[in-house]
Enzyme design. Structure first.
Site, PDB file in Angstrom:
ATOM      1  CG  HIS A  80      -4.232  -1.154   4.468  1.00 61.05           C
ATOM      2  ND1 HIS A  80      -3.747  -0.382   3.431  1.00 61.05           N
ATOM      3  CD2 HIS A  80      -4.967  -2.138   3.882  1.00 61.05           C
ATOM      4  CE1 HIS A  80      -4.164  -0.882   2.277  1.00 61.05           C
ATOM      5  NE2 HIS A  80      -4.907  -1.946   2.518  1.00 61.05           N
ATOM      6  CG  HIS A  86      -4.287   3.352   4.054  1.00 61.43           C
ATOM      7  ND1 HIS A  86      -3.264   2.602   4.583  1.00 61.43           N
ATOM      8  CD2 HIS A  86      -4.443   4.413   4.889  1.00 61.43           C
ATOM      9  CE1 HIS A  86      -2.814   3.193   5.675  1.00 61.43           C
ATOM     10  NE2 HIS A  86      -3.523   4.287   5.879  1.00 61.43           N
ATOM     11  CB  CYS A 103      -0.905  -0.005   1.223  1.00 62.67           C
ATOM     12  SG  CYS A 103      -1.733   1.566   1.500  1.00 62.67           S
ATOM     13  CG  HIS A 105      -7.080   7.809   0.764  1.00 61.21           C
ATOM     14  ND1 HIS A 105      -7.488   6.504   0.582  1.00 61.21           N
ATOM     15  CD2 HIS A 105      -7.184   8.390  -0.468  1.00 61.21           C
ATOM     16  CE1 HIS A 105      -7.809   6.307  -0.688  1.00 61.21           C
ATOM     17  NE2 HIS A 105      -7.648   7.437  -1.358  1.00 61.21           N
ATOM     18  CG  ASN A 159     -13.287   9.889  -4.749  1.00 64.53           C
ATOM     19  OD1 ASN A 159     -14.335  10.541  -4.758  1.00 64.53           O
ATOM     20  ND2 ASN A 159     -12.228  10.229  -5.450  1.00 64.53           N
ATOM     21  CB  CYS A 187       0.895   1.221   4.740  1.00 57.13           C
ATOM     22  SG  CYS A 187      -0.674   0.349   4.958  1.00 57.13           S
ATOM     23  CD  GLN A 238      -7.761  12.613  -4.643  1.00 56.93           C
ATOM     24  OE1 GLN A 238      -7.257  13.518  -5.307  1.00 56.93           O
ATOM     25  NE2 GLN A 238      -8.307  11.558  -5.198  1.00 56.93           N
ATOM     26  CB  SER A 278      -6.482   4.643  -6.261  1.00 58.20           C
ATOM     27  OG  SER A 278      -6.041   5.469  -5.200  1.00 58.20           O
TER      28      SER A 278
HETATM   29  P1  H2U Z   1      -8.131   8.337  -4.579  1.00 58.08           P
HETATM   30  O1  H2U Z   1      -8.148   6.985  -3.937  1.00 58.08           O
HETATM   31  O2  H2U Z   1      -9.363   9.169  -4.230  1.00 58.08           O
HETATM   32  O3  H2U Z   1      -7.867   8.255  -6.055  1.00 58.08           O
HETATM   33  O4  H2U Z   1      -6.889   9.154  -3.936  1.00 58.08           O
HETATM   34  C1  H2U Z   1      -5.592   8.673  -3.951  1.00 58.08           C
HETATM   35  C2  H2U Z   1      -4.661   9.694  -4.533  1.00 58.08           C
HETATM   36  O5  H2U Z   1      -3.328   9.298  -4.239  1.00 58.08           O
HETATM   37  C3  H2U Z   1      -4.720   9.811  -6.064  1.00 58.08           C
HETATM   38  O6  H2U Z   1      -5.157  11.112  -6.408  1.00 58.08           O
HETATM   39  C4  H2U Z   1      -2.470   9.715  -5.255  1.00 58.08           C
HETATM   40  C5  H2U Z   1      -3.294   9.558  -6.519  1.00 58.08           C
HETATM   41  O7  H2U Z   1      -2.879  10.523  -7.476  1.00 58.08           O
HETATM   42  N1  H2U Z   1      -1.249   8.921  -5.190  1.00 58.08           N
HETATM   43  C6  H2U Z   1      -0.083   9.533  -4.773  1.00 58.08           C
HETATM   44  O8  H2U Z   1      -0.054  10.729  -4.513  1.00 58.08           O
HETATM   45  N2  H2U Z   1       1.076   8.773  -4.639  1.00 58.08           N
HETATM   46  C7  H2U Z   1       1.128   7.446  -4.938  1.00 58.08           C
HETATM   47  O9  H2U Z   1       2.164   6.839  -4.752  1.00 58.08           O
HETATM   48  C8  H2U Z   1      -0.034   6.746  -5.505  1.00 58.08           C
HETATM   49  C9  H2U Z   1      -1.318   7.529  -5.545  1.00 58.08           C
HETATM   50 ZN    ZN Z   2      -2.307   1.044   3.696  1.00 63.57          ZN
END
Ligand code: H2U
Ligand code: ZN
Length: 342
Positions: free
Chosen positions: A112, A164, A48, A166, A153, A51, A168, A161
């Site tokens: 996580h 975990h 992850c 989180h 989201n 994490c 934005q 994505s």
């Molecule tokens: P979402 O799960 O809402 O997509 O948010 C995760 C964000 O994390 C996503 O915008 C960023 C992605 O660009 N990200 C990073 O900044 N670093 C990473 O190593 C992978 C994902």
């Molecule tokens: Zn994690």
């Protein structure tokens, strides 16, 4: 009349309409899908990128954080140093402007396996405190920032994505159109009638009662009269706050409480971690007073009848206007029936 007849309702915050077809929801509820047992997720996932201690795309390594952790998005959609430029051709038919902004990611917890309904009130207070700090610091560090949009989201269905916990944060130089509509509608209401639109609306909802899902001393969650998504909710502070900067400690604690209880009800509705996009609308940070703006949160979950059956915004909705069968009143009733234990 309105309980049986197709009608449209107007969103007081945006001016947009939603078509409600209550007669189509008359059929008995088929739901009650059995609860899907989730494989217990590990509290740490070596793969992850959120994490503690793990490496992210681009090479940065997360610290061994123990509470919340915020960082600049490695794939930011907006950049703070975008040079100013505009394109205006063909009598305005072709119009473009560069946009400056900052994108951040906030981890809610080092764990996580957790999610909002499973975080403790104290942990959620830390998340809200991070939103307050981020809002203030982004505006201070980038004086051109006018809008700080915080959103979560949750679930693959909503494009998250990573499980975990989180969210934005996107901070823009311009006020995005959805927020602009809400500002204009609230200003217009205050000019014409005095007072805050959402204060008047909340008073009406508390009197009517049928769309109220839960409340506590500082916050109320309702399925708004004009809800588009089946189980959409609006979380409104009783006090007229304009943004994260106005929250008192009691409002932070009770915001944590209402978020935890509301998302627990969502999870219990179909027995799955309920996917949603949620986010806060706060007044622009442009130095203006924005006296008519009333802080609030929107929850937009896509599920309709079960963990698998979601509402699609297609066909008539893409070409004309959104439509719903289950009424906001029935949706609120179903959410009121849910337990708050997870
Ligand atoms: P979402 O799960 O809402 O997509 O948010 C995760 C964000 O994390 C996503 O915008 C960023 C992605 O660009 N990200 C990073 O900044 N670093 C990473 O190593 C992978 C994902
Ligand atoms: Zn994690």
């Amino acid at each position: 009349m309105f309980a049986e007849t197709p009608h449209r309702r107007r969103n007081a915050l945006t001016g947009e309409w939603v078509l409600v077809s209550p007669h189509r929801a008359k059929r008995p509820w088929l739901g009650q899908v059995e609860r899907k047992t989730q494989p217990p997720a590990a509290s740490y996932d070596p793969a992850c990128y959120l994490c503690p201690g793990n490496e992210r795309a681009g090479g940065a390594r997360n610290p061994d954080y123990t509470s919340t952790f915020a960082f600049d998005n490695d794939f930011a959609a907006l950049l703070p140093d975008a040079p100013a430029a505009r394109r205006d051709e063909l009598a305005g038919i072709i119009h473009a402007e560069t946009e400056r902004g900052v994108c951040r990611v906030v981890c809610f917890s080092p764990n996580h396996a957790l999610s909002v309904p499973r975080l403790s009130i104290g942990e959620l207070e830390a998340v809200i405190q991070t939103w307050i700090t981020e809002t203030r610091d982004l505006a201070a560090r980038y004086p051109w920032v006018r809008s700080v949009q915080i959103f979560e989201n949750r679930g693959e269905m909503m494009g998250a994505s990573n499980p975990h916990p989180h969210c934005q944060i996107w901070a823009n130089a311009t006020v995005p159109p959805e927020l602009r509509r809400e500002i204009d509608m609230q200003e217009r209401h205050s000019l014409q009638h005095g007072g805050s639109l959402l204060t008047a609306y909340l008073t009406w909802e508390l009197r009517e009662g049928e769309r109220v899902v839960i409340e506590n001393p500082c916050w109320v969650a309702v399925v708004p009269y004009w809800a588009v998504w089946p189980f959409e909710t609006l979380v409104i502070p009783r006090r007229h706050l304009r943004g994260f900067g106005d929250l008192e400690p009691e409002e932070i604690r009770t915001l944590a409480d209402i978020m935890k209880r509301l998302t627990a009800r969502y999870d219990n509705l179909f027995g799955v971690p309920f996917p949603y996009t949620m986010g806060f609308h706060q007044a622009p940070l442009d130095g203006g007073e924005h006296a008519s703006f009333h802080f609030h949160a929107h929850y937009y979950p896509p599920l309709l009848r079960s963990a698998e059956v979601r509402k699609f915004m297609v066909g008539y909705e893409m070409l004309a206007q959104p439509q719903r069968d289950i009424t906001p009143e029935a949706a609120a009733e179903r959410l009121r029936q849910q337990s708050e234990s997870v």
